[in-house]
Design an enzyme around this catalytic site. Structure first.
Site, PDB file in Angstrom:
ATOM      1  N   CYS A 228       1.034  -0.534  -0.970  1.00 54.86           N
ATOM      2  CA  CYS A 228      -0.283  -0.190   0.062  1.00 54.86           C
ATOM      3  C   CYS A 228       0.910   1.691  -0.042  1.00 54.86           C
ATOM      4  O   CYS A 228       1.629   1.760   1.259  1.00 54.86           O
ATOM      5  CB  CYS A 228      -1.342   0.295   1.361  1.00 54.86           C
ATOM      6  SG  CYS A 228      -2.154   1.369   1.287  1.00 54.86           S
TER       7      CYS A 228
ATOM      8  N   CYS B 118      -0.707   4.502   2.315  1.00 54.50           N
ATOM      9  CA  CYS B 118      -0.432   3.775   3.232  1.00 54.50           C
ATOM     10  C   CYS B 118       1.202   3.948   3.489  1.00 54.50           C
ATOM     11  O   CYS B 118       1.350   4.521   4.772  1.00 54.50           O
ATOM     12  CB  CYS B 118      -0.517   2.794   4.139  1.00 54.50           C
ATOM     13  SG  CYS B 118      -2.240   1.296   3.261  1.00 54.50           S
ATOM     14  N   ASP B 119       2.520   3.217   2.866  1.00 60.05           N
ATOM     15  CA  ASP B 119       3.994   3.782   4.041  1.00 60.05           C
ATOM     16  C   ASP B 119       4.241   4.392   2.946  1.00 60.05           C
ATOM     17  O   ASP B 119       6.051   4.518   3.156  1.00 60.05           O
ATOM     18  CB  ASP B 119       3.687   1.638   3.569  1.00 60.05           C
ATOM     19  CG  ASP B 119       3.386   0.845   3.817  1.00 60.05           C
ATOM     20  OD1 ASP B 119       2.945   2.063   5.586  1.00 60.05           O
ATOM     21  OD2 ASP B 119       3.059  -0.095   3.946  1.00 60.05           O
TER      22      ASP B 119
END
Ligand code: NAP
Length: 308
Positions: free
Chosen positions: A131, A134-135
């Protein structure tokens, strides 16, 4: 007999639990094998409204659970093995035990498809991620070469998103043409920071011995030539698998297994509603899943109020 059973304890499931709990329906949440859902596997969530400094994925989900429990939701660790939706009450089999419910909210999420490499597994959350949103902003990826694996819209979206953080994005695809929509493919290939590596598969993520990502070993599927590309992160975007196998042939779903609600979140089976990633291959965000959970809860509540 449960008023509401909820399959899944990610953003969609726990938001549905919060709303149905506040409606005094005492929902039963069945967590599945990953309590808290996919978000618990990410480090910092920076795009969930209300947390200006970001919040840990695990912490966010723990807070959501606590909030739902405060109003009477019951969260039970358990995996649904079977579902009989052919008549009322609906019957789930949870770790061998039957659970009867008048309504069911399916928020079973989706799982990232993995490459299936041992080194990938060892370095998950240590540079291997599924992701970018997300990261991608994590310090370990800043101004570093990064590898994105895949050739679909997700891979293009991930690579484009990562251009704001990494120094160069290698887009590794097993064929010589992208599967992504034309506009996404063109935008991706035109970007000066994205370099495609065609006809190639990742055979190993380096280096588990150092406990961090230092590169990938690639194999050209046409020539069998092996090369190593240095990178600090590997973003695997080879599709998601909705967790809907249980409902095949019973609930309407598309050819990829995503549940297809008929109106709002209602399915073709009365009393059964859907929310989150198991029914959404477009947005797939924590906040959209939460919104869908809210909608499903309101519909379940209305169904219970009007069923007689
Ligand atoms: P996808 O379209 O199924 O693409 C998956 C990609 O991964 C394909 O290029 C596939 O290669 C490759 N792949 C699959 N298994 C692999 C493996 N084991 N090893 C290496 N490569 C592998 O999945 P997606 O990109 O997640 O998209 C899913 C759906 O969501 C699509 O309908 C997509 O249009 C939609 N979506 C839309 C947007 C948007 O519009 N902005 C964004 C994201 C997703 P092959 O091409 O060779 O099969």
């Amino acid at each position: 007999m449960e008023n509401v059973a909820i399959i899944g304890s990610g953003c969609a499931g726990l938001t549905a639990a919060l709303y149905t709990a506040r409606a005094s329906l005492r929902p039963l949440v069945l967590t599945g094998t990953q309590p808290g859902g996919l978000l618990t596997t990410t480090t910092v969530v920076e795009n969930y409204p209300g947390f200006p400094e970001g919040i840990g994925g695990y912490e966010l989900m723990a807070q959501m659970q606590k909030q739902a429990e405060r109003f009477g939701a019951r969260v039970k660790f358990g995996t649904v093995e079977a579902a009989d939706l052919s008549k009322q009450p609906l019957v789930l089999t949870v770790d061998g035990e039957p659970v009867e419910a008048e309504t069911l909210i399916i928020a079973s999420g989706a799982s990232h498809r993995h490459l299936g490499l041992e080194s990938e597994q060892k370095l998950e959350n240590k540079g291997v991620t599924y992701c970018a949103m997300c990261d991608g902003a994590l310090p370990i990826f800043r101004n570093q070469p990064l590898v994105v694996v895949g050739g679909g819209d997700s891979a293009c979206e991930e690579a484009l998103y990562l251009t704001r953080f990494g120094s160069i994005m290698y887009l590794v695809h097993r064929r010589d043409a992208l599967r992504a929509s034309k506009i996404m493919a063109e935008r991706t290939l035109a970007h000066p920071k994205i370099k495609p590596i065609w006809d190639s598969v990742v055979t190993e993520v380096l280096d588990p011995k150092q406990d961090k990502v230092t590169g990938v070993r690639l194999k050209n599927v046409k020539t069998n030539a092996e090369t190593v590309t240095a990178c600090a992160g590997v973003f695997v975007a080879i599709g998601l698998i909705p967790n809907t196998q249980l409902f095949k042939g019973v609930l309407d779903m598309d050819e990829n297994g995503y549940l297809l609600p008929r109106r709002g979140s209602a399915t073709n089976v009365p009393g059964v509603f859907v929310a989150g990633d198991c029914a959404d291959h477009v947005y797939r965000q924590a906040v959209t899943a939460a919104g869908m959970g809210c909608a499903a809860a309101i519909e379940a509540e209305r169904y219970l109020a009007h069923r007689d």
